[in-house]
Design a protein around this motif. Structure first.
Motif, PDB file in Angstrom:
ATOM      1  N   ASP A   7      20.542  75.037 -22.725  1.00  0.00           N
ATOM      2  CA  ASP A   7      20.309  74.278 -24.127  1.00  0.00           C
ATOM      3  C   ASP A   7      21.733  74.559 -24.565  1.00  0.00           C
ATOM      4  O   ASP A   7      22.681  74.918 -25.152  1.00  0.00           O
ATOM      5  N   GLY A  25      14.279  72.952 -24.149  1.00  0.00           N
ATOM      6  CA  GLY A  25      14.132  72.179 -23.778  1.00  0.00           C
ATOM      7  C   GLY A  25      14.464  70.947 -24.930  1.00  0.00           C
ATOM      8  O   GLY A  25      14.720  71.305 -26.001  1.00  0.00           O
ATOM      9  N   THR A  34      15.228  71.089 -17.945  1.00  0.00           N
ATOM     10  CA  THR A  34      14.459  71.892 -18.767  1.00  0.00           C
ATOM     11  C   THR A  34      13.309  72.361 -17.746  1.00  0.00           C
ATOM     12  O   THR A  34      13.156  72.523 -16.494  1.00  0.00           O
TER      13      THR A  34
END
Length: 271
Positions: free
Chosen positions: A4, A31, A206
């Motif tokens: 991230d 995500g 993700t």
């Protein structure tokens, strides 16, 4: 390996477009939901983040505060409709109102071999519909009275590349097509100062894009990732933070004329 973006990626401008606004983002622990939450905070919004994981939520709230805004972590099982409604009401009570809702929670429940048409598990079909569609109803149902009271509202429902096309697992695809219908129906039935839109990501790095898990459908993790990347014009998998600018626009006052729309940020997925 997925990572991230740091909160600094979403650094707050001199004059935030969402100063004074309050947002709720479901499925915000990591995500895309995390990127949405930080993007909104970067523009000055105070953001309540919802998911099942307290540790992940606290990390996101830390990022929100790093950006100079205020955050609230609410641990919620989004498979519980009344709990979603209560969490939205709790966020509004905590911040003194609610202006923006991102119905982002979603994903896949069950072994993928149980989700294909000929062998689909009945209970898993219902659960995947709830996770990817019905949760958006419950969140919106709780948020709308607060938006009407405040005279401003932005609801953004997370769809998918499979919200507009075939090719996905049937419960997931059916749910995401339903999100489009929910969006369009709701857009007709809310006051003019409230907009409702559907944001459709494509393949994005993700937890949902678990290449090892997807390998069961195509033979290997490498084949799964390569196949996904080949489906868009840019021939790549996007990063979650790349989706935030469009999401922020849909939350801002200048998007007042955008409603009932299905908007994609997907690298040109299957165009």
């Amino acid at each position: 390996m997925r990572s991230d973006a740091p909160a600094s990626q979403f650094a707050r401008p001199t004059s935030g477009r969402l100063d004074g606004r309050v947002a709720v983002v479901t499925g915000a622990g990591r995500g895309i939901g995390r990127a949405f939450a930080l993007g909104l905070a970067g523009e000055g919004a105070r953001v309540a983040v919802l998911s099942r994981s307290a540790d992940e939520l606290e990390e996101v709230v830390g990022g929100i505060r790093e950006l100079g805004s205020d955050g609230l972590a609410l641990v919620v099982d989004c498979m519980d409709g009344p709990a979603i409604k209560q969490a939205v009401d709790d966020a509004a009570a905590h911040f003194g109102g609610l202006d923006i809702l991102f119905n982002n929670v979603g994903g896949l429940i069950g072994d993928l071999t149980q989700l294909v048409a000929l062998d689909h598990d009945d209970e898993l079909f219902e659960q995947n519909l709830f996770l990817n569609l019905t949760t958006a109803y419950y969140g919106s149902r709780a948020a709308l009275p607060h938006m009407v009271e405040g005279g401003y509202g932005r609801i953004v429902n997370t769809g998918s590349g499979y919200a507009k096309r075939g090719g996905g697992l049937i419960s997931y695809s059916a749910a995401k097509h339903g999100v489009v219908g929910l969006t369009r129906a709701m857009a007709y039935q809310v006051p003019q100062e409230i907009t409702v839109n559907c944001f459709c990501p494509g393949w994005t790095e993700t937890a949902l894009a678990d290449w090892d898990r997807l390998a069961v459908l195509v033979g290997s993790a490498e084949a799964a990732r390569s196949s996904a990347a080949s489906e868009n014009v840019q021939q790549r998998i996007l990063e979650a933070h790349e989706l935030a600018p469009m999401a922020v626009l849909l939350a801002c006052p200048e998007s007042a004329g955008i409603t009932g729309q299905v908007i994609s940020v997907d690298g040109g997925y299957r165009i």
